[in-house]
Design a protein around this motif. Structure first.
Motif, PDB file in Angstrom:
ATOM      1  N   THR A 202     -24.159  22.951 -30.906  1.00  0.00           N
ATOM      2  CA  THR A 202     -25.501  22.933 -31.483  1.00  0.00           C
ATOM      3  C   THR A 202     -25.616  21.869 -32.568  1.00  0.00           C
ATOM      4  N   VAL A 203     -24.661  21.867 -33.496  1.00  0.00           N
ATOM      5  CA  VAL A 203     -24.695  20.889 -34.590  1.00  0.00           C
ATOM      6  C   VAL A 203     -24.589  19.470 -34.043  1.00  0.00           C
ATOM      7  N   GLY A 204     -23.696  19.247 -33.099  1.00  0.00           N
ATOM      8  CA  GLY A 204     -23.530  17.914 -32.532  1.00  0.00           C
ATOM      9  C   GLY A 204     -24.748  17.433 -31.780  1.00  0.00           C
ATOM     10  N   THR A 205     -25.375  18.317 -31.007  1.00  0.00           N
ATOM     11  CA  THR A 205     -26.549  17.931 -30.236  1.00  0.00           C
ATOM     12  C   THR A 205     -27.719  17.591 -31.152  1.00  0.00           C
ATOM     13  N   VAL A 206     -27.870  18.335 -32.215  1.00  0.00           N
ATOM     14  CA  VAL A 206     -28.959  18.055 -33.151  1.00  0.00           C
ATOM     15  C   VAL A 206     -28.676  16.796 -33.965  1.00  0.00           C
ATOM     16  N   ALA A 207     -27.415  16.564 -34.350  1.00  0.00           N
ATOM     17  CA  ALA A 207     -27.091  15.486 -35.284  1.00  0.00           C
ATOM     18  C   ALA A 207     -26.645  14.180 -34.627  1.00  0.00           C
ATOM     19  N   HIS A 208     -26.419  14.151 -33.312  1.00  0.00           N
ATOM     20  CA  HIS A 208     -25.818  12.954 -32.723  1.00  0.00           C
ATOM     21  C   HIS A 208     -26.716  11.721 -32.796  1.00  0.00           C
ATOM     22  N   ARG A 209     -28.012  11.897 -32.936  1.00  0.00           N
ATOM     23  CA  ARG A 209     -28.919  10.757 -33.015  1.00  0.00           C
ATOM     24  C   ARG A 209     -29.374  10.472 -34.445  1.00  0.00           C
ATOM     25  N   ALA A 210     -28.746  11.083 -35.433  1.00  0.00           N
ATOM     26  CA  ALA A 210     -29.199  10.962 -36.818  1.00  0.00           C
ATOM     27  C   ALA A 210     -29.217   9.510 -37.291  1.00  0.00           C
ATOM     28  N   ILE A 211     -28.085   8.865 -37.278  1.00  0.00           N
ATOM     29  CA  ILE A 211     -27.980   7.468 -37.699  1.00  0.00           C
ATOM     30  C   ILE A 211     -27.158   6.758 -36.620  1.00  0.00           C
ATOM     31  N   ALA A 212     -27.843   6.047 -35.740  1.00  0.00           N
ATOM     32  CA  ALA A 212     -27.145   5.410 -34.626  1.00  0.00           C
ATOM     33  C   ALA A 212     -26.230   4.311 -35.137  1.00  0.00           C
ATOM     34  N   PRO A 213     -25.033   4.162 -34.666  1.00  0.00           N
ATOM     35  CA  PRO A 213     -24.260   5.011 -33.777  1.00  0.00           C
ATOM     36  C   PRO A 213     -23.380   6.010 -34.531  1.00  0.00           C
ATOM     37  N   TRP A 214     -23.513   6.055 -35.855  1.00  0.00           N
ATOM     38  CA  TRP A 214     -22.591   6.869 -36.652  1.00  0.00           C
ATOM     39  C   TRP A 214     -22.809   8.361 -36.465  1.00  0.00           C
ATOM     40  N   GLY A 215     -23.991   8.782 -36.088  1.00  0.00           N
ATOM     41  CA  GLY A 215     -24.235  10.204 -35.836  1.00  0.00           C
ATOM     42  C   GLY A 215     -23.404  10.715 -34.666  1.00  0.00           C
ATOM     43  N   VAL A 216     -23.354   9.947 -33.573  1.00  0.00           N
ATOM     44  CA  VAL A 216     -22.567  10.366 -32.415  1.00  0.00           C
ATOM     45  C   VAL A 216     -21.075  10.269 -32.712  1.00  0.00           C
ATOM     46  N   VAL A 217     -20.672   9.291 -33.514  1.00  0.00           N
ATOM     47  CA  VAL A 217     -19.259   9.180 -33.900  1.00  0.00           C
ATOM     48  C   VAL A 217     -18.851  10.402 -34.722  1.00  0.00           C
ATOM     49  N   ALA A 218     -19.684  10.789 -35.687  1.00  0.00           N
ATOM     50  CA  ALA A 218     -19.389  11.966 -36.506  1.00  0.00           C
ATOM     51  C   ALA A 218     -19.392  13.240 -35.664  1.00  0.00           C
ATOM     52  N   ALA A 219     -20.330  13.338 -34.725  1.00  0.00           N
ATOM     53  CA  ALA A 219     -20.389  14.528 -33.869  1.00  0.00           C
ATOM     54  C   ALA A 219     -19.150  14.624 -32.982  1.00  0.00           C
ATOM     55  N   LEU A 220     -18.698  13.508 -32.426  1.00  0.00           N
ATOM     56  CA  LEU A 220     -17.492  13.530 -31.592  1.00  0.00           C
ATOM     57  C   LEU A 220     -16.239  13.805 -32.427  1.00  0.00           C
ATOM     58  N   ALA A 221     -16.212  13.324 -33.667  1.00  0.00           N
ATOM     59  CA  ALA A 221     -15.096  13.647 -34.560  1.00  0.00           C
ATOM     60  C   ALA A 221     -15.065  15.137 -34.868  1.00  0.00           C
ATOM     61  N   LEU A 222     -16.245  15.742 -35.040  1.00  0.00           N
ATOM     62  CA  LEU A 222     -16.329  17.182 -35.254  1.00  0.00           C
ATOM     63  C   LEU A 222     -15.813  17.938 -34.037  1.00  0.00           C
ATOM     64  N   VAL A 223     -16.186  17.497 -32.848  1.00  0.00           N
ATOM     65  CA  VAL A 223     -15.723  18.137 -31.610  1.00  0.00           C
ATOM     66  C   VAL A 223     -14.202  18.050 -31.503  1.00  0.00           C
ATOM     67  N   LEU A 224     -13.645  16.885 -31.770  1.00  0.00           N
ATOM     68  CA  LEU A 224     -12.195  16.708 -31.673  1.00  0.00           C
ATOM     69  C   LEU A 224     -11.455  17.550 -32.699  1.00  0.00           C
ATOM     70  N   SER A 225     -11.902  17.530 -33.940  1.00  0.00           N
ATOM     71  CA  SER A 225     -11.190  18.298 -34.971  1.00  0.00           C
ATOM     72  C   SER A 225     -11.273  19.794 -34.709  1.00  0.00           C
ATOM     73  N   ALA A 226     -12.420  20.278 -34.259  1.00  0.00           N
ATOM     74  CA  ALA A 226     -12.538  21.701 -33.952  1.00  0.00           C
ATOM     75  C   ALA A 226     -11.691  22.066 -32.732  1.00  0.00           C
ATOM     76  N   ALA A 227     -11.645  21.202 -31.730  1.00  0.00           N
ATOM     77  CA  ALA A 227     -10.846  21.484 -30.528  1.00  0.00           C
ATOM     78  C   ALA A 227      -9.359  21.532 -30.864  1.00  0.00           C
ATOM     79  N   ILE A 228      -8.895  20.599 -31.681  1.00  0.00           N
ATOM     80  CA  ILE A 228      -7.479  20.612 -32.060  1.00  0.00           C
ATOM     81  C   ILE A 228      -7.169  21.820 -32.932  1.00  0.00           C
ATOM     82  N   ALA A 229      -8.092  22.192 -33.822  1.00  0.00           N
ATOM     83  CA  ALA A 229      -7.887  23.379 -34.649  1.00  0.00           C
ATOM     84  C   ALA A 229      -7.811  24.645 -33.804  1.00  0.00           C
ATOM     85  N   VAL A 230      -8.672  24.756 -32.802  1.00  0.00           N
ATOM     86  CA  VAL A 230      -8.649  25.928 -31.921  1.00  0.00           C
ATOM     87  C   VAL A 230      -7.356  25.974 -31.127  1.00  0.00           C
ATOM     88  N   ARG A 231      -6.927  24.831 -30.622  1.00  0.00           N
ATOM     89  CA  ARG A 231      -5.673  24.817 -29.852  1.00  0.00           C
ATOM     90  C   ARG A 231      -4.482  25.161 -30.732  1.00  0.00           C
TER      91      ARG A 231
END
Length: 131
Positions: free
Chosen positions: A24-53
């Protein structure tokens, strides 16, 4: 492989919820500041995925991925008022949708030893030189 117990199912359910929040956060924020919004959203996805694993292994990572992909796909659809969070044909939107899945998949291939609590045993060959 970890046993499929009630605790593993509970951790996977919590990870599913975390994936939904990250999606939800990534989908809402990925277009915030192109291209840094999508970079930040993908970094959030990666850090959360590694934390869960690291927290609970592959079963929870599958739950996390399920929540993430479900919410990204649901929020990519046209809303009741005609609003769209991920417009069709938008390159940053495609990077977000495909990148979120790829980054989560990449977290599954991180070496298991990165998450091990066992100390590293030094042998004669990898011992640091003496001063």
């Amino acid at each position: 492989m970890q046993p499929f117990t009630g605790g593993a199912v509970a951790r996977a359910a919590v990870a599913l919820g975390l994936g939904a929040v990250v999606g939800t956060v990534g989908t809402v924020a990925h277009r915030a500041i192109a291209p840094w919004g999508v970079v930040a959203a993908l970094a959030l996805v990666l850090s959360a995925a590694i934390a869960v694993r690291a927290w609970s292994g592959y079963v929870a990572l599958v739950g996390y991925a399920g929540g993430l992909v479900l919410l990204v796909q649901v929020l990519s659809q046209r809303g009741p008022g005609g609003d769209v969070l991920v417009p069709a044909g938008d390159a940053i939107g495609w990077v977000w949708i495909i990148g979120a899945a790829l980054v989560t998949g990449a977290a599954a291939f991180v070496p298991r030893r990165w998450f091990s609590d066992e100390p590293v045993v030094r042998t004669h060959r990898n011992r640091p030189p003496r001063p």
